[in-house]
Design a protein around this motif. Structure first.
Motif, PDB file in Angstrom:
ATOM      1  N   ARG A 181      10.080  14.277  -5.894  1.00  0.00           N
ATOM      2  CA  ARG A 181      10.152  13.009  -6.761  1.00  0.00           C
ATOM      3  C   ARG A 181      11.501  12.133  -6.322  1.00  0.00           C
ATOM      4  O   ARG A 181      11.591  11.047  -6.309  1.00  0.00           O
ATOM      5  CB  ARG A 181      10.445  13.552  -8.115  1.00  0.00           C
ATOM      6  CG  ARG A 181       9.045  14.062  -8.527  1.00  0.00           C
ATOM      7  CD  ARG A 181       9.131  14.298 -10.210  1.00  0.00           C
ATOM      8  NE  ARG A 181      10.131  14.954 -10.762  1.00  0.00           N
ATOM      9  CZ  ARG A 181      10.180  16.433 -10.956  1.00  0.00           C
ATOM     10  NH1 ARG A 181       9.105  17.322 -10.625  1.00  0.00           N
ATOM     11  NH2 ARG A 181      11.228  17.142 -11.233  1.00  0.00           N
ATOM     12  N   SER A 182      12.562  12.949  -6.015  1.00  0.00           N
ATOM     13  CA  SER A 182      13.871  12.412  -5.665  1.00  0.00           C
ATOM     14  C   SER A 182      13.680  11.357  -4.496  1.00  0.00           C
ATOM     15  O   SER A 182      14.056  10.238  -4.323  1.00  0.00           O
ATOM     16  CB  SER A 182      14.862  13.314  -5.303  1.00  0.00           C
ATOM     17  OG  SER A 182      16.129  12.680  -4.915  1.00  0.00           O
ATOM     18  N   LEU A 183      13.025  11.971  -3.352  1.00  0.00           N
ATOM     19  CA  LEU A 183      12.666  11.165  -2.129  1.00  0.00           C
ATOM     20  C   LEU A 183      11.798   9.867  -2.486  1.00  0.00           C
ATOM     21  O   LEU A 183      11.959   8.869  -1.932  1.00  0.00           O
ATOM     22  CB  LEU A 183      12.243  12.152  -1.141  1.00  0.00           C
ATOM     23  CG  LEU A 183      12.879  13.171  -0.509  1.00  0.00           C
ATOM     24  CD1 LEU A 183      12.097  14.112   0.315  1.00  0.00           C
ATOM     25  CD2 LEU A 183      13.984  12.414   0.332  1.00  0.00           C
ATOM     26  N   ALA A 184      10.927  10.091  -3.412  1.00  0.00           N
ATOM     27  CA  ALA A 184      10.029   9.329  -3.787  1.00  0.00           C
ATOM     28  C   ALA A 184      10.795   7.779  -4.293  1.00  0.00           C
ATOM     29  O   ALA A 184      10.480   6.702  -4.011  1.00  0.00           O
ATOM     30  CB  ALA A 184       8.827   9.649  -4.657  1.00  0.00           C
ATOM     31  N   VAL A 185      11.767   8.320  -5.475  1.00  0.00           N
ATOM     32  CA  VAL A 185      12.683   7.147  -5.860  1.00  0.00           C
ATOM     33  C   VAL A 185      13.322   6.376  -4.899  1.00  0.00           C
ATOM     34  O   VAL A 185      13.414   5.219  -4.892  1.00  0.00           O
ATOM     35  CB  VAL A 185      13.620   7.828  -6.906  1.00  0.00           C
ATOM     36  CG1 VAL A 185      14.585   6.816  -7.430  1.00  0.00           C
ATOM     37  CG2 VAL A 185      12.813   8.377  -8.037  1.00  0.00           C
TER      38      VAL A 185
ATOM     39  N   GLU B 130       0.776  -1.156  -0.077  1.00  0.00           N
ATOM     40  CA  GLU B 130       0.183  -0.098   0.122  1.00  0.00           C
ATOM     41  C   GLU B 130       0.852   1.188   0.032  1.00  0.00           C
ATOM     42  O   GLU B 130       0.639   2.234  -0.787  1.00  0.00           O
ATOM     43  CB  GLU B 130      -0.952   0.247   1.254  1.00  0.00           C
ATOM     44  CG  GLU B 130      -2.156  -1.057   1.032  1.00  0.00           C
ATOM     45  CD  GLU B 130      -2.830  -1.198   2.460  1.00  0.00           C
ATOM     46  OE1 GLU B 130      -2.419  -0.219   3.390  1.00  0.00           O
ATOM     47  OE2 GLU B 130      -3.566  -2.009   2.663  1.00  0.00           O
ATOM     48  N   GLN B 131       2.051   1.190   0.840  1.00  0.00           N
ATOM     49  CA  GLN B 131       2.893   2.413   0.861  1.00  0.00           C
ATOM     50  C   GLN B 131       3.503   2.484  -0.505  1.00  0.00           C
ATOM     51  O   GLN B 131       3.712   3.779  -0.870  1.00  0.00           O
ATOM     52  CB  GLN B 131       3.967   2.033   1.976  1.00  0.00           C
ATOM     53  CG  GLN B 131       4.600   3.324   2.035  1.00  0.00           C
ATOM     54  CD  GLN B 131       5.529   3.128   3.472  1.00  0.00           C
ATOM     55  OE1 GLN B 131       5.395   2.270   4.283  1.00  0.00           O
ATOM     56  NE2 GLN B 131       6.571   4.205   3.737  1.00  0.00           N
TER      57      GLN B 131
ATOM     58  N   VAL C  18       4.321   5.692  -5.233  1.00  0.00           N
ATOM     59  CA  VAL C  18       4.672   5.911  -6.897  1.00  0.00           C
ATOM     60  C   VAL C  18       3.852   7.208  -7.339  1.00  0.00           C
ATOM     61  O   VAL C  18       4.269   7.911  -8.330  1.00  0.00           O
ATOM     62  CB  VAL C  18       3.945   4.367  -7.633  1.00  0.00           C
ATOM     63  CG1 VAL C  18       4.008   4.670  -9.063  1.00  0.00           C
ATOM     64  CG2 VAL C  18       4.793   3.314  -7.327  1.00  0.00           C
ATOM     65  N   ALA C  19       2.725   7.595  -6.814  1.00  0.00           N
ATOM     66  CA  ALA C  19       1.981   8.535  -7.192  1.00  0.00           C
ATOM     67  C   ALA C  19       2.822   9.756  -6.950  1.00  0.00           C
ATOM     68  O   ALA C  19       2.716  10.750  -7.881  1.00  0.00           O
ATOM     69  CB  ALA C  19       0.571   8.831  -6.353  1.00  0.00           C
ATOM     70  N   LEU C  20       3.553   9.861  -6.102  1.00  0.00           N
ATOM     71  CA  LEU C  20       4.713  11.017  -5.635  1.00  0.00           C
ATOM     72  C   LEU C  20       5.815  11.395  -7.004  1.00  0.00           C
ATOM     73  O   LEU C  20       6.345  12.381  -6.882  1.00  0.00           O
ATOM     74  CB  LEU C  20       5.271  11.077  -4.368  1.00  0.00           C
ATOM     75  CG  LEU C  20       4.515  10.902  -3.306  1.00  0.00           C
ATOM     76  CD1 LEU C  20       5.292  10.743  -2.243  1.00  0.00           C
ATOM     77  CD2 LEU C  20       3.833  12.118  -3.105  1.00  0.00           C
TER      78      LEU C  20
END
Length: 339
Positions: A48-52, A31-32, A37-39
């Motif tokens: 975006r960098s933190l999301a990767v 779920e997380q 992924v949406a970020l």
């Protein structure tokens, strides 16, 4: 006071709790991951960098749960995890080069035992003048010894230029290894393996070097388990009593090995490749010194650092991979049986 049935139920409950916990952990990570992924579409480059980074971490956690944690909880626990191992090594084709390679393999397994906190004892060895060993028998005592070493049964092939080779030609030599479960005299399972009335006991004079003691004393012992035809001869010790004790130990190990092999064949009669993988007459691994690589032919795994296998802890990677392959095969068999 708890009954055996209560203990079994408690154990099953604990195992189911661990599986439920692992599944819950997987769902939470999944779920997380979907939320993270949406970020990736966020207009802020920092987000975006933190999301990767977060996606990489969550993907690693999910892979670990799916490939290791959950399968380990689903596969029934090993019934042989408490057993030690009795390893027999015999030099094959290649003459003196095979005996030298056997000595190196013996040191490799002794190093593995030390790293695994097992106790390794060489209980029989035939040394040669060239520094090699014609054959050897080793006992490994410790939790998980048999479950780890059982996959070493088979033909180990070495390809290299011998020190005595003047033309630089590569020679191929082999060592055959048999790993049996080590059954102690106090092990309760031994009573189920055979009845004493089914065992024929013979004593005779030991053959070979040994002087007057060997020539005049009937210290050698031969046991024959009549129902299976398994025969064990022992003359390495100095007394008949010692040879008798050692012979019964080897007999128990061989009968236990037959029992485990028979159970494997019965459980997986439709999966002949697994039985073939345990065939002791089959080439299982090649150690190529010229190309600095070791290849396990059963699982197609190649390591390009032969020294780490022979003199370090590289052999553990092969053993762990074989254990994982066995666990995955067991999972597939369970799924097939449930269909």
């Amino acid at each position: 006071m708890s009954t055996p049935e209560d203990i079994v139920r408690l154990k099953q409950l604990k195992e189911s709790e661990l599986l439920d916990e692992a599944w819950t952990h997987w769902k939470a990570n999944r779920e997380q991951l979907d939320e993270t992924v949406a970020l990736l579409e966020d207009p802020d480059p920092t987000m975006r960098s933190l999301a990767v980074e977060e996606i990489d971490s969550l993907s690693t956690n999910l892979a670990e749960l799916v490939q290791t944690t959950i399968p380990a909880l689903l596969v029934p626990p090993s019934k042989t995890s408490h057993l030690g191992a009795l390893m027999e090594l015999k030099s094959g084709v290649g003459g003196s080069e095979a005996s030298l390679f056997l000595a190196e393999l013996l040191r490799m397994y002794q190093r593995l035992a030390n790293n695994s906190r097992w106790h390794a004892s060489v209980v029989g060895k035939n040394d040669l003048e060239n520094g090699g060993i014609k054959d050897a028998v080793v006992e490994f005592k410790g939790e998980g010894a048999y479950d780890s070493l059982r996959w070493e049964s088979g033909v180990h092939r070495v390809q290299r230029v011998p020190a005595t080779e003047t033309s630089g030609r590569t020679h191929t030599s082999t060592v055959a290894i048999v790993v049996l479960p080590l059954i102690e005299e106090t092990d309760s399972q031994q009573d189920e393996l055979f009845n004493m009335e089914d065992v024929k006991l013979e004593v005779m004079r030991a053959r070979g070097a040994g002087g007057q003691h060997v020539n005049k004393t009937e210290s050698a012992v031969r046991l024959t388990h009549i129902p299976s035809g398994v025969t064990v001869s022992m003359q390495d010790e100095r007394s008949q009593h010692q040879n008798r004790r050692r012979a019964f130990q080897v007999l128990r190990s061989r009968l236990m090995d037959l029992k485990l092999t028979r159970e494997m064949e019965e459980r997986r009669s439709t999966r002949r490749n697994l039985v073939k993988g345990a065939d002791r007459s089959e080439k299982i691994r090649t150690y190529n010194f010229a190309q600095d690589r070791v290849t396990d032919h059963r699982i197609g795994l190649t390591m390009k650092n032969l020294t780490s296998v022979m003199e370090g802890d590289g052999i553990e990677l092969f053993i762990d991979a074989l254990k994982q392959d066995n666990a995955e095969s067991a999972m597939e068999a369970m799924l097939e049986e449930s269909d």
